[in-house]
Design an enzyme around this catalytic site. Structure first.
Site, short mmCIF file in Angstrom:
data_model
loop_
_atom_site.label_atom_id
_atom_site.label_comp_id
_atom_site.label_asym_id
_atom_site.label_seq_id
_atom_site.Cartn_x
_atom_site.Cartn_y
_atom_site.Cartn_z
N GLU A 33 50.77 85.74 -15.54
CA GLU A 33 52.26 85.71 -15.80
C GLU A 33 52.49 83.69 -16.34
O GLU A 33 53.97 84.75 -17.25
CB GLU A 33 52.71 84.98 -14.38
CG GLU A 33 54.75 85.17 -14.04
CD GLU A 33 55.40 84.93 -13.10
OE1 GLU A 33 54.29 84.48 -12.13
OE2 GLU A 33 55.91 84.44 -12.62
N SER A 53 56.80 83.98 -3.29
CA SER A 53 56.87 82.88 -2.16
C SER A 53 57.35 82.90 -0.74
O SER A 53 58.34 83.64 -0.42
CB SER A 53 57.88 81.86 -3.22
OG SER A 53 57.87 81.50 -4.21
#
Lengths: 395, 373
Positions: A249, A134
């Protein structure tokens, strides 16, 4: 006796002899988890012994191939190992983003040199990894990331900023998404780079959260020289690798077993704080109903997890269904913490005190708010389910 | 426990889906309703189901059944849910069959189980006496009378009870629960059929000093309670499977509609406001599927956690079935409110199947009790 039964018997015997008694109870506080890394300080001698013994057998990463430091176990054997560990309450010997994320990415996309260099160190807990995805301007719209890697011949010069890098201040290395092909389409210009946190130009700054803790950092790259040998897969293939890992994930976030609910089980907390009436039932009928509805959904969630795993074993694959699990699991965990807070009443508001566990209920509750943001928000999961599972059209 | 079906179970599932989709699509329920069929189900279909062996799904082979267990019964129920098949399957082949199998004497089993399996006679379990499911509230009572008994009380809301030839009745005897086998034609016994919202029938059974011989007593005390519980749990798990089948089918229809209906110059399935609701509903149905299977498999395995799974499954299936059908009406919009569209039938059946044997609230409370709070 089948091979699997023999394996079970042998595993049981080995665990009995090698798992220190202190490691046979669930990890409660952050310090109970062994993350490894160059600067990791073991909580106790037992923690170190347990990790090293397991690593020696390759059982910190049971299903990875032996040549890369793994245990070379089949899925069934790994399941037996897990069951046997659970049987004696043994905690995970080593946890890390290297195990959960980078390892699977390298196994699928890495070259032999990268596998031999990095996988054994992850397995032995020598190198701690963090994830650089991110950016301040790239959250749910991750592919719009702007950290750039300029071509310097045999290396890239990386400049930019990452955010929400978990434990970056304690990590030794970072796997990061970097735009190396500025002229390519949005999703095709990104590469997956391996960067040492000690290299010149890398710095981190912790972010303080509403829970008072700082598990996340900002990470800055200021003209960091990254050899091209540290590109995983091909240049420009970073987005495919990241998507593969995000699915991984998501499966991971939800692969909590019911043991993960220990210490924060709403019914236990309610019975302790509210108590039972003369009929032996939790004295608050509305809270009781809310907890029961939560438990029904939790049973449904764990049963679904079991079903999806069983179906994945028969070749149907988890794929986009991981989004369903991620959505349900993270919303469920938030609900659990809300119920624990409500059941605790004003006791749950405690922020700090003399005991190590004081304030944990409130802090865990606050931390849980991130469950439906990290790893793809709830809204992104619902988008994925709509399009990839249900086949609803794009706008 | 595995979520994988055995080869035989998979064949049963495929056969049930195929057979019922062909012989009893939703239009069949509409036809029965429109012609005010007094049974509310097709006797011809019932014979067909018997020929397939399904009515003996929970009956042991020695008594003429196929002994496929709860998972088998659930697979048939799910297929029935998909096209809203009306039949006394739940009452006769599930509830009464298990009650007699678990609570009957050898003589009861030998006499009645083969008739359930062959479909020759229809049986029903008469357990409830209140508007809301509460099988523990039993006012019906039996007194000893010579070698036999006299039985009085009102048992209510028996699905397809109007078509039953005989009932398994719960009543108090000497201060304990007991199960009796009562013929519908016994003197003093009467049923009245009531048409329900889902275009099916339920009946109340009034027992007015019914004289029974000694052989009518199936079991009493703990044995009767265990048999009653086994029947109810199996019924709940099967209803969960039926609600799953109905819920998924309504959802599939809704998805198809979202992909073709146009408004504002766009297919409405492109609107995120609808997409997210559809995705949430999909997730709820996924949990329902897992719980229904867990419950059925736990019953077959006879594990002590079976009641917990059955409570969770029925609670979730009731809520998810209701949500699926109500979202269907909302997303179909005005046409969803018309009788011409099938969605209304799904909404109505979800309410009835949700209510029978306990709704989500009943089972949430039961789950809390089972789990110690």
């Amino acid at each position: 006796m089948s091979d699997l039964d023999a394996f079970r018997a042998e595993t049981r015997k080995w665990l009995e002899a090698n798992c220190p008694p202190a490691m046979r109870k669930p990890a409660v506080t952050e310090a109970d988890a062994c993350w490894g890394g160059r600067n990791f300080k073991f909580q106790s001698k037992d923690q170190e012994t347990w990790m090293r013994r397991m690593a020696e057998r390759g059982w910190t990463v049971p299903t990875w191939p032996k040549e890369y430091g793994g245990g070379g176990l089949t899925k069934d054997e790994a399941a037996v190992l897990k069951q046997e560990m659970r049987r004696i309450g043994a905690r995970e010997p080593l946890v890390s983003f290297g195990i959960w994320m980078l390892g699977p990415a390298l196994l699928k996309y890495g070259n032999e040199a990268q596998k031999h260099e990095h996988l054994p160190r992850i397995a032995r807990g020598e190198i701690r990894w963090c994830q650089g995805y991110s950016e301040p301007g790239a959250g749910s719209d991750l592919a719009s990331l702007r950290t750039k890697g300029e071509d310097g011949g045999d290396h890239y010069v990386v400049t930019g900023q990452k955010v929400w890098t978990s434990y970056a201040d304690e990590a030794d290395m970072i796997f990061a998404l970097v735009r190396t092909e500025p002229d390519a389409p949005k999703h095709e210009g990104i590469s997956f780079l391996l960067i040492d946190m000690e290299w010149d130009g890398v710095s981190t700054k912790p972010i303080k959260l509403i829970s008072g803790k700082s598990p996340f950092c900002e990470t800055f790259f200021d003209g960091v020289k990254v050899p091209k040998a540290n590109v995983v897969g091909k240049p420009g293939e970073g987005w495919s690798i990241a998507k593969y890992l995000l699915t991984h994930e998501r499966t991971n976030i939800v692969s909590v077993d019911s043991g993960a609910f220990a210490g924060g089980d709403p019914k236990r907390v309610a019975l302790k704080h509210v108590g039972a009436g003369d009929d032996g039932r939790l004295a608050d009928g509305v809270l009781r109903a809310d907890i029961a509805r939560f438990e029904i959904d939790a049973l449904g969630f764990f049963a679904t997890l079991e079903r999806v795993k069983a179906e994945a074993d028969t070749g149907q694959g988890v794929g986009a269904r991981a989004s369903t699990l991620k959505y349900v699991g993270s919303e469920l965990n938030k609900r659990r913490h809300e119920l624990v807070m409500s059941a605790s009443g004003a006791d749950g508001l405690l922020w700090e005190g003399p005991e190590e566990t004081d304030g944990m209920a409130a802090r865990n509750w606050l931390r849980s708010r991130a469950n439906s943001i990290e790893g793809g928000t709830t809204e992104v999961q619902l988008n994925i389910i709509s399009k990839r599972v249900l086949g609803l059209p794009d706008a | 426990m595995s979520f994988k079906l055995s080869e035989e179970q998979a064949m049963l599932r495929d056969a049930a889906r195929e057979f019922l989709a062909e012989k009893s699509p939703v239009s069949e329920l509409r036809r029965l309703r429109d012609e005010k069929n007094p049974d509310g189900f097709s006797r011809q279909l019932w014979s067909g189901m018997a020929e397939m062996g399904w009515l003996g799904v929970l009956v042991p082979e020695e008594h003429g059944g196929i002994g496929f267990g709860a998972v088998g019964a659930g697979l048939i129920s799910e297929a029935m849910g998909r096209s809203l098949v009306a039949s006394p399957f739940l009452s006769s082949a599930v509830l009464a069959a298990v009650a007699i199998r678990e609570g009957g004497t050898d003589a009861h089993k030998a006499e009645h189980l083969p008739k359930i399996a062959s479909g020759e006679r229809i049986y029903a379990l008469a357990a409830d006496e209140r508007p809301r499911h509460d099988p523990a509230a039993i006012d019906a009572s039996a007194v000893r009378d010579g070698n036999g008994f006299r039985l009085s009380g009102v048992k209510r809301h028996i699905p397809e009870g109007h078509a039953a030839d005989a009932f398994v009745v719960s009543a108090m005897l000497d201060g304990e629960v007991a199960l009796f086998l009562v013929e519908a034609k016994a003197e003093g016994a009467s049923t009245d059929a009531r048409a329900l919202v889902d275009s099916r029938y339920a009946a109340d059974l009034t027992l007015n000093d019914v004289k029974l011989d000694g052989g009518a007593l199936m079991s009493s005390g703990e044995a009767a309670q265990k048999a009653l519980d086994a029947a109810l749990e199996t019924g709940r798990a099967c209803l969960s499977a039926e609600l799953l089948g109905a819920g998924e089918t309504a959802f599939d229809a809704t998805l198809d509609y979202l992909k073709q209906r146009q408004q504002f110059g766009r297919v409405i399935g492109t609107f995120q406001g609808l997409q997210h609701r559809a995705a949430h509903l999909h997730s709820e149905l996924e949990l329902t599927r897992s719980l229904a299977f867990k419950a059925l498999a736990a019953l077959d395995a006879g594990t002590p956690d079976a009641p917990m799974w059955c409570a969770a499954a029925k609670a979730k299936a009731t809520a998810a079935g209701r949500l699926s059908a109500s979202e269907a009406i909302q997303m179909f919009g005005g046409v969803g409110m018309t009788d011409e569209f099938d969605i209304g039938f799904f909404y109505k059946r979800a309410q009835a199947a949700g209510e029978f044997l306990g709704d989500d609230r009943f089972h949430a409370d039961r789950l809390a009790k089972i789990n110690g709070y």
